[in-house]
Each structure stands twice: as C-alpha cells, then as structure tokens.
Design a protein around this motif. Structure first.
Motif, PDB file in Angstrom:
ATOM      1  N   THR A   1       0.997  -1.439   0.136  1.00 49.79           N
ATOM      2  CA  THR A   1      -0.037  -0.092  -0.025  1.00 49.79           C
ATOM      3  C   THR A   1       1.201   1.024   0.374  1.00 49.79           C
ATOM      4  O   THR A   1       0.747   2.120  -0.942  1.00 49.79           O
ATOM      5  CB  THR A   1      -0.607  -0.130   1.206  1.00 49.79           C
ATOM      6  OG1 THR A   1      -1.940  -1.346   1.127  1.00 49.79           O
ATOM      7  CG2 THR A   1      -2.096   1.506   1.387  1.00 49.79           C
TER       8      THR A   1
ATOM      9  N   GLN B   1      -4.256   6.198   3.659  1.00 51.36           N
ATOM     10  CA  GLN B   1      -3.677   7.962   2.923  1.00 51.36           C
ATOM     11  C   GLN B   1      -3.877   8.921   3.640  1.00 51.36           C
ATOM     12  O   GLN B   1      -3.705   9.987   2.920  1.00 51.36           O
ATOM     13  CB  GLN B   1      -5.436   8.140   1.548  1.00 51.36           C
ATOM     14  CG  GLN B   1      -6.366   7.986   2.701  1.00 51.36           C
ATOM     15  CD  GLN B   1      -7.271   7.850   1.295  1.00 51.36           C
ATOM     16  OE1 GLN B   1      -7.278   8.314   0.058  1.00 51.36           O
ATOM     17  NE2 GLN B   1      -9.093   8.474   1.500  1.00 51.36           N
TER      18      GLN B   1
ATOM     19  N   PHE C   1      -5.943  10.862  -3.590  1.00 48.77           N
ATOM     20  CA  PHE C   1      -6.283   9.167  -4.169  1.00 48.77           C
ATOM     21  C   PHE C   1      -7.561   8.760  -4.039  1.00 48.77           C
ATOM     22  O   PHE C   1      -7.803   8.585  -2.858  1.00 48.77           O
ATOM     23  CB  PHE C   1      -5.452   8.905  -3.189  1.00 48.77           C
ATOM     24  CG  PHE C   1      -3.919   9.540  -2.244  1.00 48.77           C
ATOM     25  CD1 PHE C   1      -3.111   8.918  -3.650  1.00 48.77           C
ATOM     26  CD2 PHE C   1      -3.482  10.031  -1.984  1.00 48.77           C
ATOM     27  CE1 PHE C   1      -1.629   9.401  -3.088  1.00 48.77           C
ATOM     28  CE2 PHE C   1      -2.186  11.009  -1.754  1.00 48.77           C
ATOM     29  CZ  PHE C   1      -1.514   9.875  -2.330  1.00 48.77           C
TER      30      PHE C   1
ATOM     31  N   TYR D   1      -0.245  10.329   3.460  1.00 50.31           N
ATOM     32  CA  TYR D   1       0.227  10.906   2.800  1.00 50.31           C
ATOM     33  C   TYR D   1      -0.874  12.404   1.813  1.00 50.31           C
ATOM     34  O   TYR D   1      -1.950  11.981   2.192  1.00 50.31           O
ATOM     35  CB  TYR D   1       0.016   9.931   1.348  1.00 50.31           C
ATOM     36  CG  TYR D   1       0.845   8.481   1.852  1.00 50.31           C
ATOM     37  CD1 TYR D   1       1.966   8.545   0.751  1.00 50.31           C
ATOM     38  CD2 TYR D   1       0.542   7.631   2.327  1.00 50.31           C
ATOM     39  CE1 TYR D   1       3.552   7.757   1.612  1.00 50.31           C
ATOM     40  CE2 TYR D   1       1.094   6.512   2.219  1.00 50.31           C
ATOM     41  CZ  TYR D   1       2.409   6.720   2.125  1.00 50.31           C
ATOM     42  OH  TYR D   1       3.526   4.998   2.799  1.00 50.31           O
TER      43      TYR D   1
ATOM     44  N   PRO E   1       1.406   8.091  -6.508  1.00 52.37           N
ATOM     45  CA  PRO E   1       0.267   8.127  -6.350  1.00 52.37           C
ATOM     46  C   PRO E   1       0.045   7.868  -8.283  1.00 52.37           C
ATOM     47  O   PRO E   1      -1.029   7.558  -8.455  1.00 52.37           O
ATOM     48  CB  PRO E   1      -0.125   9.598  -6.445  1.00 52.37           C
ATOM     49  CG  PRO E   1       0.599  10.261  -5.430  1.00 52.37           C
ATOM     50  CD  PRO E   1       2.279   9.511  -6.002  1.00 52.37           C
TER      51      PRO E   1
ATOM     52  N   VAL F   1      -6.337   0.903   1.313  1.00 56.08           N
ATOM     53  CA  VAL F   1      -5.545   2.869   1.409  1.00 56.08           C
ATOM     54  C   VAL F   1      -6.708   4.196   1.554  1.00 56.08           C
ATOM     55  O   VAL F   1      -6.082   4.419   2.431  1.00 56.08           O
ATOM     56  CB  VAL F   1      -6.102   2.642  -0.841  1.00 56.08           C
ATOM     57  CG1 VAL F   1      -6.168   3.761  -0.949  1.00 56.08           C
ATOM     58  CG2 VAL F   1      -5.519   1.868  -1.634  1.00 56.08           C
TER      59      VAL F   1
ATOM     60  N   LEU G   1       0.513   3.979  -2.641  1.00 55.26           N
ATOM     61  CA  LEU G   1       0.298   5.644  -1.765  1.00 55.26           C
ATOM     62  C   LEU G   1       1.957   6.389  -2.271  1.00 55.26           C
ATOM     63  O   LEU G   1       1.166   7.503  -2.508  1.00 55.26           O
ATOM     64  CB  LEU G   1       0.137   5.601  -1.579  1.00 55.26           C
ATOM     65  CG  LEU G   1      -1.685   4.931  -0.345  1.00 55.26           C
ATOM     66  CD1 LEU G   1      -1.893   5.013   0.778  1.00 55.26           C
ATOM     67  CD2 LEU G   1      -2.302   5.969  -2.048  1.00 55.26           C
TER      68      LEU G   1
ATOM     69  N   TRP H   1      -0.812   4.411  -7.826  1.00 54.81           N
ATOM     70  CA  TRP H   1      -2.269   3.560  -7.332  1.00 54.81           C
ATOM     71  C   TRP H   1      -4.054   3.854  -8.779  1.00 54.81           C
ATOM     72  O   TRP H   1      -4.550   3.120  -8.224  1.00 54.81           O
ATOM     73  CB  TRP H   1      -2.907   4.515  -5.557  1.00 54.81           C
ATOM     74  CG  TRP H   1      -4.148   4.633  -5.630  1.00 54.81           C
ATOM     75  CD1 TRP H   1      -5.082   5.505  -5.445  1.00 54.81           C
ATOM     76  CD2 TRP H   1      -4.684   3.176  -5.223  1.00 54.81           C
ATOM     77  NE1 TRP H   1      -6.727   4.845  -5.051  1.00 54.81           N
ATOM     78  CE2 TRP H   1      -6.450   3.219  -4.737  1.00 54.81           C
ATOM     79  CE3 TRP H   1      -4.347   1.774  -5.825  1.00 54.81           C
ATOM     80  CZ2 TRP H   1      -6.954   3.059  -4.691  1.00 54.81           C
ATOM     81  CZ3 TRP H   1      -5.890   0.933  -4.699  1.00 54.81           C
ATOM     82  CH2 TRP H   1      -6.763   1.081  -4.683  1.00 54.81           C
TER      83      TRP H   1
END
Length: 167
Positions: free
Chosen positions: A129, A158, A165, A161, A136, A154, A133, A139
């Motif tokens: 994951t 997220q 996303f 980050y 980007p 996710v 992430l 993903w």
C-alpha cells in the motif's frame, strides 16, 4: 480471477489457522507459507524466482552450518511480487489489464489473509500500500482493478500521504 473477489479458495480454510510465523504443526501455516502459496497460485510464472530465493537460503544456511530458514514473507513480497510483478506491470503502457486483474486478485487475497494476521496486514501496508500511495500514479493505474479490501486499506493509509487518492 476478476480482481475483486475474496481470498483464493485454497487459502480460505487456512486463514483462521494462520499465525504470525508460528510453526505449521502448532498453529497452521506460517505467514511466509501463506504468502508463498498465494504468490504461486496467482503468479505461477514466478515459481522459479521463489525456488531461487529458497536455494539462496539453503546455501547461506549451509555456509554457516545452520538449518535453512523459510524465506520470509517480507522477502517474498519485496523480491517476487513488487520487483518481478507489480513494478514491471505499472511501467507498461498500455497497462496489461489481465496482469492488473491478477495483481488485484492477489492483493485481495493478501488483504484477506491480513484480516486474520496482524503481521500480514502490516506487511501489506508497509510494502504494498505504501508503494502504491508513495507513487500516486501507481494507485491511479491499479485503482480500477482494486477490490473492496484493497480500497479499504488505501482509505486507512492515505491519511499518511498528501495528494489526491481517489478510492
């Protein structure tokens, strides 16, 4: 394999037996064995890479006069799934849809295993994951193929980050 299903049939009965690296005779298969079997099921073409890692482990063990250890789950995810499958997939243009579906199916299976094993959940978060992430675009490419368990993972990760996303 549609990329959106649950854990592969052969592993479902083992999920609740899995312990974080416990010996098979004590509590079912180890986390490493579960990850290895899932990789073999989803990516049979990676069998030789797994065998090479196992051989390296045996050679090292022989050199230090110790019994060979099982190739670890982190090593399997890093050396086989990320290096040999996911990274090359994400570099292809156009995206290989069949392989993307296989990766999504694998990640759903891994997430299902993680729901029964904190070790596998952490492994999935840290190695897979975070890789998605942390880049980007990765993903974005895999998201259309992702199943509900990966999407949930996710959403949970997220927050660590910045960036868009969409889940």
């Amino acid at each position: 394999m549609n990329g959106k299903g649950g854990a592969p049939e052969g592993l479902r009965s083992e999920l609740t037996e899995a312990a974080d690296g416990a010996e098979p005779e004590q509590a079912g298969p180890t986390a490493s064995a579960l990850v290895r079997d899932l990789i073999r099921e989803c990516f049979p073409e990676q069998r030789e890479v797994i065998l090479a890692l196992e051989e390296d482990e045996r050679e090292y063990a022989d050199s230090v006069n110790q019994p060979a250890a099982e190739v670890g789950a982190y090593t399997l995810i890093s050396e086989v799934f990320l290096s040999e499958v996911l990274k090359p997939l994400l570099e292809t243009v156009p995206l290989d849809e069949e392989m993307a579906n296989r990766c999504a199916y694998f990640l759903e299976g891994l997430s299902e295993l993680g729901s029964h094993s904190p070790f596998i959940k952490e492994l999935t978060s840290i190695r897979v994951t975070d890789h998605l992430l942390g880049h980007p675009d990765n993903w974005e490419k895999l998201r259309p193929h992702a199943g509900e368990l990966l999407r949930r993972e996710v959403r949970e990760r997220q927050v660590h980050y910045t960036g868009p996303f969409p889940v």
